[in-house]
Design a protein around this motif. Structure first.
Motif, mmCIF file in Angstrom:
data_model
loop_
_atom_site.group_PDB
_atom_site.id
_atom_site.type_symbol
_atom_site.label_atom_id
_atom_site.label_comp_id
_atom_site.label_asym_id
_atom_site.label_seq_id
_atom_site.Cartn_x
_atom_site.Cartn_y
_atom_site.Cartn_z
ATOM 1 N N PHE A 176 -6.275 1.969 -7.991
ATOM 2 C CA PHE A 176 -5.050 1.563 -7.307
ATOM 3 C C PHE A 176 -4.938 0.037 -7.368
ATOM 4 C CE2 PHE A 176 -5.997 5.705 -5.799
ATOM 5 C CZ PHE A 176 -4.821 6.268 -5.310
ATOM 6 N N GLY A 177 -3.958 -0.450 -8.123
ATOM 7 C CA GLY A 177 -3.775 -1.884 -8.296
ATOM 8 C C GLY A 177 -4.334 -2.331 -9.628
ATOM 9 N N ASP A 201 0.069 1.640 -9.992
ATOM 10 C CA ASP A 201 0.623 0.342 -9.647
ATOM 11 C C ASP A 201 2.124 0.494 -9.447
ATOM 12 O OD1 ASP A 201 -0.759 -2.698 -10.048
ATOM 13 O OD2 ASP A 201 1.420 -2.665 -9.928
ATOM 14 N N GLU A 244 -9.813 1.196 -4.743
ATOM 15 C CA GLU A 244 -8.710 0.442 -4.144
ATOM 16 C C GLU A 244 -8.895 -1.031 -4.472
ATOM 17 O OE1 GLU A 244 -6.127 -1.622 -1.279
ATOM 18 O OE2 GLU A 244 -8.229 -1.928 -1.748
ATOM 19 N N VAL A 251 -2.480 1.354 0.850
ATOM 20 C CA VAL A 251 -3.042 1.722 -0.443
ATOM 21 C C VAL A 251 -4.411 2.372 -0.246
ATOM 22 C CG1 VAL A 251 -3.743 0.871 -2.713
ATOM 23 C CG2 VAL A 251 -1.772 -0.146 -1.564
ATOM 24 N N GLN A 254 -3.896 5.933 0.713
ATOM 25 C CA GLN A 254 -3.566 6.739 -0.461
ATOM 26 C C GLN A 254 -4.812 7.060 -1.282
ATOM 27 O OE1 GLN A 254 -0.677 4.179 -2.320
ATOM 28 N NE2 GLN A 254 1.058 5.142 -1.287
#
Length: 351
Positions: A176-177, A201, A244, A251, A254
Motif C-alpha cells: 500500500f503506497g 496507490d 503499509e 491505509v 485497509q
C-alpha cells in the motif's frame, strides 16, 4: 582542528533550507569524516529539514582507534550503527539495537552554533562527521547515486518485505503506497520469490512505476476498494503479507483487513505523532497472524548493504530506477517541492 565545508541547513522549523558554511572537526575516537559523493532526498529529510540521511561517499579520515575503515574506502552511510552491547545485541538481534552510535563531536556553523544532523548523518554536505559504525564498506564499482539510496528508504522497503514480513517463495504480497519505500518493498518481494505482488496507490503513474519494479497487479484505490480487489486477486483469501508504506491510519486499516488468515501486516510508512489506529478486537483476534512495525527494514547494514550492492552489480536489483533526477546541493529545497507534488521517486544530490 576543523575544516570548512558547504552544507544544507534548516535554521527554523518549516523554513526553507539554506546553503551554509559548516565547520567539521577532525575525527575523534570512534569517528570518521566522509567526503559525500551522492545523497538522496526523501520524505524523512523533509520531516527533519536539516540534513540528508542516506548517502554514499569516500572515507577521508578516521579517528585514532578506528581499525576497520581507512581513507579511500567507498562506503554507504547508515543511521543505525549497532553498539554490540545493549540487550538486543546481546540476544543476537543487532538489527533491533537500542543504543546505536552517532559521532560524539558536533559539526557547527561558522559562528559556533552546534548542528544536529538528521539521525546522526547530515549528508546534505560536501563532508560530514559520523560514527565509524555508520560507514558500511561496499564494492567501489557501484554507482554512488544509486547505492547511496540503500542508506534509508530503499533499505527500509526491501527489508520490510524480506526481513520484517519474511516474504517467502510463492507468497502473495500487497504493498500500500508506491513511492520510493513502497517500490522498494515490491523489489524486495520479487527478490524473495513472491508469486503475486499487488501494488496499491491513488496515483496511476506510481502504479505504472510499481509494475516496473515487479508488481504483478495494480489496484487504483481512488476508484476501487483495495481490500475487495486484493481478495479478488488472491482467491478470495487476502494476501499473505500486507505492507503499509504510507503512514496513515486508514491505509493501515485497509492493509489489516486485506490479509489472509494468519497473514502478516507490516507498517513501514512513518506516521505523524498525532495519528492513532482503531481496530476491532474481534478482528484482531479472529484473523490471527502478526502486526509488525518495521524499523529500517529490520536490516543489519554490515550484512545487507554489501549483499544488496552485489545484487545491484549483478543486475538483479535495479537501484538505478529509483533515481528520478540528479541535482546540485543548492537545489535541495526545490527537490522537496517536487517530492511533495509527487513528481519524482527520488532526487539525488551529487557532490
Amino acid at each position: 582542528m576543523q575544516s570548512e565545508t558547504r552544507g544544507v541547513v534548516a535554521k527554523e522549523k518549516g523554513a526553507p533550507v539554506t546553503l551554509e558554511t559548516i565547520l567539521v572537526p577532525d575525527p575523534g575516537p570512534g569517528e570518521a569524516v566522509v567526503t559525500v559523493k551522492a545523497c538522496g532526498v526523501c520524505h524523512t529529510d523533509l520531516h527533519y529539514r536539516e540534513g540528508g540521511i542516506k548517502a554514499a561517499g569516500v572515507v577521508e579520515a578516521v579517528g585514532p582507534d578506528v581499525t576497520d575503515l581507512a581513507p579511500g574506502d567507498f562506503v554507504v552511510l547508515n543511521w543505525r550503527a549497532v553498539c554490540g552491547e545493549c540487550r538486543a545485541c546481546r540476544r543476537g538481534r543487532p538489527w533491533y539495537c537500542f543504543a546505536t552510535h552517532n559521532a560524539t563531536q558536533k559539526m557547527t556553523l561558522a559562528d559556533g552554533t552546534p548542528l544536529s544532523p538528521a539521525l546522526g548523518i547530515g549528508a546534505f554536505a560536501e563532508r560530514t562527521l559520523v560514527a565509524a559504525g555508520q560507514c558500511t564498506k561496499v564494492n567501489p564499482d557501484a554507482r554512488p547515486e544509486a547505492v547511496g539510496l540503500l542508506g534509508c528508504g530503499v533499505m527500509a522497503g526491501i527489508g520490510a518485505a524480506m526481513y520484517t514480513g519474511q516474504v517467502g517463495l510463492g507468497d502473495s504480497v500487497a504493498v500500500f503506497g508506491c513511492g520510493g519505500v513502497g517500490c522498494a518493498a515490491i523489489a524486495g518481494s520479487k527478490l524473495a520469490g513472491a508469486a503475486v505482488i499487488i501494488a496499491v496507490d491513488l496515483d496511476p503513474g506510481k502504479l505504472e512505476l510499481a509494475t516496473e519494479f515487479g508488481a504483478t497487479n495494480a489496484v487504483d484505490a481512488s476508484t476501487t476498494d483495495p481490500v475487495e480487489a486484493i481478495k479478488g486477486l488472491t482467491g478470495g483469501n487476502g494476501a499473505d503479507v500486507c505492507i503499509e508504506a504510507v503512514g496513515h491510519p486508514k491505509v493501515m486499516e485497509q492493509a489489516f483487513l486485506a490479509r489472509d488468515l494468519a497473514g502478516t501486516l507490516v507498517q513501514v510508512g512513518v506516521p505523524t505523532p498525532d495519528m492513532r489506529i482503531d481496530l476491532p478486537m474481534i478482528e484482531f483476534f479472529g484473523r490471527g497472524g502478526a502486526l509488525k512495525p518495521s524499523w529500517y527494514g529490520d536490516c543489519l547494514p554490515s550484512r545487507d548493504f554489501p549483499m544488496l550492492v552485489d545484487l545491484y552489480l549483478a543486475g538483479r536489483l535495479d537501484l538505478d530506477r529509483f533515481v528520478s533526477e540528479t541535482i546540485g546541493i543548492a537545489q535541495v529545497e526545490d527537490a522537496f517541492a517536487r517530492m511533495q507534488r509527487g513528481e519524482v521517486l527520488r532526487s539525488v544530490v551529487v557532490l
